[in-house]
Motif scaffolding. Structure first.
Motif, PDB file in Angstrom:
ATOM      1  N   VAL A  29      -2.153 -38.275   4.773  1.00 40.19           N
ATOM      2  CA  VAL A  29      -2.087 -37.026   5.528  1.00 40.19           C
ATOM      3  C   VAL A  29      -3.287 -36.159   5.172  1.00 40.19           C
ATOM      4  O   VAL A  29      -3.647 -36.032   4.004  1.00 40.19           O
ATOM      5  CB  VAL A  29      -0.779 -36.265   5.191  1.00 40.19           C
ATOM      6  CG1 VAL A  29      -0.719 -34.925   5.900  1.00 40.19           C
ATOM      7  CG2 VAL A  29       0.435 -37.115   5.529  1.00 40.19           C
ATOM      8  N   VAL A  30      -3.899 -35.571   6.204  1.00 34.55           N
ATOM      9  CA  VAL A  30      -4.961 -34.589   5.999  1.00 34.55           C
ATOM     10  C   VAL A  30      -4.504 -33.274   6.618  1.00 34.55           C
ATOM     11  O   VAL A  30      -3.558 -33.237   7.400  1.00 34.55           O
ATOM     12  CB  VAL A  30      -6.306 -35.070   6.597  1.00 34.55           C
ATOM     13  CG1 VAL A  30      -6.786 -36.322   5.888  1.00 34.55           C
ATOM     14  CG2 VAL A  30      -6.206 -35.307   8.089  1.00 34.55           C
ATOM     15  N   GLY A  31      -5.167 -32.186   6.256  1.00 37.55           N
ATOM     16  CA  GLY A  31      -4.810 -30.876   6.794  1.00 37.55           C
ATOM     17  C   GLY A  31      -4.720 -29.843   5.701  1.00 37.55           C
ATOM     18  O   GLY A  31      -5.088 -30.100   4.550  1.00 37.55           O
ATOM     19  N   ASP A  32      -4.191 -28.658   6.044  1.00 38.57           N
ATOM     20  CA  ASP A  32      -4.074 -27.597   5.046  1.00 38.57           C
ATOM     21  C   ASP A  32      -2.688 -27.551   4.404  1.00 38.57           C
ATOM     22  O   ASP A  32      -2.489 -26.858   3.418  1.00 38.57           O
ATOM     23  CB  ASP A  32      -4.461 -26.235   5.629  1.00 38.57           C
ATOM     24  CG  ASP A  32      -3.605 -25.821   6.819  1.00 38.57           C
ATOM     25  OD1 ASP A  32      -2.431 -26.244   6.926  1.00 38.57           O
ATOM     26  OD2 ASP A  32      -4.105 -25.051   7.664  1.00 38.57           O
ATOM     27  N   ARG A  43     -11.984 -45.440   0.042  1.00 34.30           N
ATOM     28  CA  ARG A  43     -11.453 -44.976  -1.244  1.00 34.30           C
ATOM     29  C   ARG A  43     -11.624 -43.462  -1.372  1.00 34.30           C
ATOM     30  O   ARG A  43     -10.709 -42.751  -1.782  1.00 34.30           O
ATOM     31  CB  ARG A  43     -12.153 -45.700  -2.399  1.00 34.30           C
ATOM     32  CG  ARG A  43     -11.515 -45.418  -3.754  1.00 34.30           C
ATOM     33  CD  ARG A  43     -12.388 -45.862  -4.898  1.00 34.30           C
ATOM     34  NE  ARG A  43     -13.674 -45.173  -4.926  1.00 34.30           N
ATOM     35  CZ  ARG A  43     -13.841 -43.901  -5.308  1.00 34.30           C
ATOM     36  NH1 ARG A  43     -12.814 -43.170  -5.684  1.00 34.30           N
ATOM     37  NH2 ARG A  43     -15.039 -43.351  -5.320  1.00 34.30           N
ATOM     38  N   GLN A  44     -12.793 -42.945  -0.973  1.00 32.02           N
ATOM     39  CA  GLN A  44     -13.035 -41.501  -1.033  1.00 32.02           C
ATOM     40  C   GLN A  44     -12.128 -40.753  -0.061  1.00 32.02           C
ATOM     41  O   GLN A  44     -11.623 -39.667  -0.383  1.00 32.02           O
ATOM     42  CB  GLN A  44     -14.504 -41.195  -0.747  1.00 32.02           C
ATOM     43  CG  GLN A  44     -15.430 -41.600  -1.866  1.00 32.02           C
ATOM     44  CD  GLN A  44     -16.885 -41.282  -1.536  1.00 32.02           C
ATOM     45  OE1 GLN A  44     -17.179 -40.381  -0.760  1.00 32.02           O
ATOM     46  NE2 GLN A  44     -17.792 -42.043  -2.126  1.00 32.02           N
ATOM     47  N   ALA A  45     -11.921 -41.316   1.130  1.00 30.06           N
ATOM     48  CA  ALA A  45     -11.036 -40.681   2.117  1.00 30.06           C
ATOM     49  C   ALA A  45      -9.613 -40.569   1.558  1.00 30.06           C
ATOM     50  O   ALA A  45      -8.955 -39.537   1.724  1.00 30.06           O
ATOM     51  CB  ALA A  45     -11.043 -41.472   3.421  1.00 30.06           C
ATOM     52  N   ILE A  46      -9.160 -41.616   0.883  1.00 31.19           N
ATOM     53  CA  ILE A  46      -7.825 -41.588   0.261  1.00 31.19           C
ATOM     54  C   ILE A  46      -7.765 -40.470  -0.775  1.00 31.19           C
ATOM     55  O   ILE A  46      -6.850 -39.649  -0.780  1.00 31.19           O
ATOM     56  CB  ILE A  46      -7.511 -42.955  -0.402  1.00 31.19           C
ATOM     57  CG1 ILE A  46      -7.465 -44.068   0.640  1.00 31.19           C
ATOM     58  CG2 ILE A  46      -6.252 -42.882  -1.250  1.00 31.19           C
ATOM     59  CD1 ILE A  46      -6.205 -44.226   1.409  1.00 31.19           C
TER      60      ILE A  46
END
Length: 136
Positions: A60-63, A36-39
């Motif tokens: 999606v992760v990133g800048d 849940r925290q990752a989301i």
């Protein structure tokens, strides 16, 4: 069937558990609070709903400027092969079209390779790219 896309990162744990377990991504569901925290901490999340049922998700992760990493693309097995994952990928590629590096790491399988190649991704075992990963 009425499919809706949503950009909210507020998805209840039970819905997430059902989706991730359905596609057999059990490593995620062993720590539902971590999931849940990752989301919530992801750069972008698009979820797919049929009424009140969570049927798919891309994360999606990133800048968002120089790199995006597509971490999760998943669709309930009963909804697969209906173009939902393709729509999710295409929405992300359109939104981040100016980002030079669009990266993802997935398990090798002929249908998986075909899916990503048809969506414009190139495997790092071809061409001039190399990729490395360190997994725990």
């Amino acid at each position: 069937m009425m499919i809706n896309f949503n950009n909210s990162k507020k998805i209840n744990r039970e819905q997430l558990e059902r989706l991730y377990n359905d596609v057999e991504w059990y490593a995620y569901t062993q720590d539902l609070e971590g999931l849940r925290q990752a989301i919530e901490q992801s750069l972008e999340v698009i979820s797919v709903w049929n009424d009140e049922e969570l049927v798919g998700l891309i994360r999606v992760v990133g800048d968002g400027l120089t790199i995006i990493y597509i971490q999760d693309v998943l669709v309930l097995s009963s909804y697969q092969n209906q173009g939902i994952a393709t729509q999710l990928i295409q929405q992300i590629l359109k939104k981040y079209k100016d980002v030079r590096q669009k990266v993802l790491l997935t398990e090798e399988a002929p249908d998986v390779r075909h899916f990503y190649e048809k969506n414009g991704f190139e495997s790092c075992d071809k061409g001039s790219l190399v990729s490395f990963a360190k997994l725990n």
